[in-house]
Scaffold this active site. Structure first.
Site, PDB file in Angstrom:
ATOM      1  N   SER A 155     -82.034  32.353   5.759  1.00 52.06           N
ATOM      2  CA  SER A 155     -82.386  31.632   4.537  1.00 52.06           C
ATOM      3  C   SER A 155     -83.645  30.845   4.842  1.00 52.06           C
ATOM      4  O   SER A 155     -83.973  30.632   6.017  1.00 52.06           O
ATOM      5  CB  SER A 155     -81.241  30.676   4.183  1.00 52.06           C
ATOM      6  OG  SER A 155     -81.673  29.692   3.258  1.00 52.06           O
ATOM      7  N   TYR A 168     -74.552  24.401   6.345  1.00 53.28           N
ATOM      8  CA  TYR A 168     -75.271  25.642   6.009  1.00 53.28           C
ATOM      9  C   TYR A 168     -76.596  25.724   6.775  1.00 53.28           C
ATOM     10  O   TYR A 168     -76.930  26.752   7.361  1.00 53.28           O
ATOM     11  CB  TYR A 168     -75.513  25.657   4.504  1.00 53.28           C
ATOM     12  CG  TYR A 168     -76.113  26.921   3.931  1.00 53.28           C
ATOM     13  CD1 TYR A 168     -75.322  28.015   3.612  1.00 53.28           C
ATOM     14  CD2 TYR A 168     -77.475  26.999   3.676  1.00 53.28           C
ATOM     15  CE1 TYR A 168     -75.875  29.159   3.049  1.00 53.28           C
ATOM     16  CE2 TYR A 168     -78.038  28.143   3.118  1.00 53.28           C
ATOM     17  CZ  TYR A 168     -77.227  29.221   2.811  1.00 53.28           C
ATOM     18  OH  TYR A 168     -77.783  30.354   2.253  1.00 53.28           O
TER      19      TYR A 168
HETATM   20  P1  NAD Z   1     -72.464  35.679  -3.338  1.00 52.03           P
HETATM   21  O1  NAD Z   1     -71.513  34.534  -3.460  1.00 52.03           O
HETATM   22  O2  NAD Z   1     -72.972  36.333  -4.572  1.00 52.03           O
HETATM   23  O3  NAD Z   1     -71.860  36.805  -2.384  1.00 52.03           O
HETATM   24  C1  NAD Z   1     -71.262  36.495  -1.155  1.00 52.03           C
HETATM   25  C2  NAD Z   1     -70.218  37.545  -0.844  1.00 52.03           C
HETATM   26  O4  NAD Z   1     -69.673  37.213   0.465  1.00 52.03           O
HETATM   27  C3  NAD Z   1     -69.045  37.566  -1.825  1.00 52.03           C
HETATM   28  O5  NAD Z   1     -68.821  38.899  -2.265  1.00 52.03           O
HETATM   29  C4  NAD Z   1     -67.874  37.030  -1.011  1.00 52.03           C
HETATM   30  O6  NAD Z   1     -66.634  37.611  -1.385  1.00 52.03           O
HETATM   31  C5  NAD Z   1     -68.279  37.443   0.392  1.00 52.03           C
HETATM   32  N1  NAD Z   1     -67.610  36.658   1.432  1.00 52.03           N
HETATM   33  C6  NAD Z   1     -67.463  35.309   1.491  1.00 52.03           C
HETATM   34  N2  NAD Z   1     -66.774  34.966   2.586  1.00 52.03           N
HETATM   35  C7  NAD Z   1     -66.466  36.118   3.229  1.00 52.03           C
HETATM   36  C8  NAD Z   1     -65.738  36.427   4.407  1.00 52.03           C
HETATM   37  N3  NAD Z   1     -65.173  35.463   5.159  1.00 52.03           N
HETATM   38  N4  NAD Z   1     -65.626  37.729   4.780  1.00 52.03           N
HETATM   39  C9  NAD Z   1     -66.179  38.705   4.029  1.00 52.03           C
HETATM   40  N5  NAD Z   1     -66.848  38.483   2.893  1.00 52.03           N
HETATM   41  C10 NAD Z   1     -66.992  37.202   2.496  1.00 52.03           C
HETATM   42  O7  NAD Z   1     -73.675  35.086  -2.447  1.00 52.03           O
HETATM   43  P2  NAD Z   1     -75.187  35.580  -2.235  1.00 52.03           P
HETATM   44  O8  NAD Z   1     -76.066  34.579  -2.876  1.00 52.03           O
HETATM   45  O9  NAD Z   1     -75.344  37.021  -2.537  1.00 52.03           O
HETATM   46  O10 NAD Z   1     -75.323  35.326  -0.662  1.00 52.03           O
HETATM   47  C11 NAD Z   1     -75.313  36.356   0.301  1.00 52.03           C
HETATM   48  C12 NAD Z   1     -75.969  35.841   1.581  1.00 52.03           C
HETATM   49  O11 NAD Z   1     -77.330  35.461   1.302  1.00 52.03           O
HETATM   50  C13 NAD Z   1     -75.302  34.612   2.189  1.00 52.03           C
HETATM   51  O12 NAD Z   1     -75.313  34.722   3.604  1.00 52.03           O
HETATM   52  C14 NAD Z   1     -76.192  33.477   1.753  1.00 52.03           C
HETATM   53  O13 NAD Z   1     -76.122  32.373   2.618  1.00 52.03           O
HETATM   54  C15 NAD Z   1     -77.544  34.165   1.806  1.00 52.03           C
HETATM   55  N6  NAD Z   1     -78.585  33.517   1.017  1.00 52.03           N
HETATM   56  C16 NAD Z   1     -78.456  33.360  -0.335  1.00 52.03           C
HETATM   57  C17 NAD Z   1     -79.469  32.753  -1.043  1.00 52.03           C
HETATM   58  C18 NAD Z   1     -79.379  32.545  -2.518  1.00 52.03           C
HETATM   59  O14 NAD Z   1     -80.234  31.809  -3.050  1.00 52.03           O
HETATM   60  N7  NAD Z   1     -78.455  33.155  -3.230  1.00 52.03           N
HETATM   61  C19 NAD Z   1     -80.616  32.304  -0.380  1.00 52.03           C
HETATM   62  C20 NAD Z   1     -80.728  32.484   0.991  1.00 52.03           C
HETATM   63  C21 NAD Z   1     -79.695  33.091   1.671  1.00 52.03           C
END
Ligand code: NAD
Length: 273
Positions: A155, A168
């Site tokens: 991130s 985080y």
């Molecule tokens: P999201 O909530 O849409 O999806 C996350 C998924 O992870 C969900 O399907 C959830 O069921 C799954 N999950 C959660 N805990 C789990 C576990 N213990 N085992 C298996 N699956 C699990 O989130 P997103 O925004 O798509 O985020 C995905 C990744 O991207 C994360 O690592 C997040 O930190 C990173 N990220 C997101 C953003 C953002 O702005 N959305 C920015 C930077 C990084």
């Protein structure tokens, strides 16, 4: 070495947390590039929906399977990799994407929430990577390791800090260490490793934070988006799931260790490291 053909045909890719958001789009993009894709998530119903859609017309007919996997559960991860190998063969590409967010000031952060964030982001990435390496390091008849590519979802918070996100930010910084160590250890086995660092992407994870941050910071939801989330970007735009997935596809298809141990930020200029 030519990078003209980005095809992932014949490759097996696993994407954790692929039942929604960024992971779902990465799974779709890797399938479109020809990979057989494993949708691994603790939400099996959601994972099955994505796998069915990729396998059907929605995903242009790629091959996909859903696997129930809580990435913090050692047994579930190891058993899951066994099932994946039985169905699709050993994995070539791993996207450590599963993640959650919990926001709170440090003085009010519960130890349980702290441990939950570190467990999903760090223990989970370690367990999934370890299980994958046991397949990637295996040698073929010529004594050559199979190799592969491991990508960690970092991130902008792998480089920067924001208030309320102590666990985080700590976890996302930690992934840089794991990836760089793997780039050095994995080289002898043909394994490459990278971290992709998105800015704000409007997924469920971010939608949840907007009212939470508005409450904690005492400002409106519009102000959270404009003045907190997107203030540092060059154009006031959210990063999209497609932006992140395309970056992952490029790194997964890159054919040599000329690119390994790298950290690529996809954030509309919010962070330029
Ligand atoms: P999201 O909530 O849409 O999806 C996350 C998924 O992870 C969900 O399907 C959830 O069921 C799954 N999950 C959660 N805990 C789990 C576990 N213990 N085992 C298996 N699956 C699990 O989130 P997103 O925004 O798509 O985020 C995905 C990744 O991207 C994360 O690592 C997040 O930190 C990173 N990220 C997101 C953003 C953002 O702005 N959305 C920015 C930077 C990084």
């Amino acid at each position: 070495m030519s990078t003209a053909n980005p095809s992932l045909s014949g490759k097996v890719a696993i994407v954790t947390g692929a039942a929604s958001g960024i992971g779902e789009q990465i799974a779709r993009t890797l399938a479109e590039a020809g990979a057989r894709v494993v949708i691994a998530d603790m939400n099996l119903t959601g994972a099955q929906r994505v796998a069915d859609d990729i396998g059907g017309r929605g995903g242009k007919g790629g091959q996909a399977m859903a696997v129930a996997m809580d990435v913090t559960d050692e047994r579930a991860v190891d058993d899951g990799f066994g099932n994946i190998e039985a169905a699709f063969g050993p994995v070539d590409i791993v996207i450590n994407n599963a993640g959650v967010q919990i926001v709170s000031p440090i003085d009010q952060f519960s130890l349980g929430d702290w441990k939950k964030i570190l467990a999903i982001h760090l223990d989970g990435a370690f367990l999934v990577t370890r299980a994958a390496l046991r397949q990637m390091y295996r040698k073929d008849a010529d004594g050559q390791a199979r190799g592969g590519t491991v990508i960690f979802m970092g991130s902008v918070h792998s480089h920067e800090a924001s208030p309320l996100k102590s666990a985080y930010v700590t976890a996302k910084h930690g992934l840089l260490g794991l990836s760089r160590t793997l780039a050095k250890e994995g080289a002898a086995h043909g394994v490459r490793s990278h971290v992709v660092c998105p800015g704000f992407v409007r997924t469920a994870l971010v939608e949840k934070q907007i009212p939470e941050q508005a409450r904690s910071l005492g400002i409106s939801e519009e102000e959270v988006v404009k003045n907190v989330m997107l203030r540092g970007t060059v154009d006031g735009e959210f990063t999209t799931t497609e932006d992140v997935a395309e970056t992952v596809r490029f790194l997964a298809a890159f054919p040599s260790a000329a690119l390994t141990g790298q950290v690529i930020t996809v954030s509309h200029g919010w962070n330029m490291h």
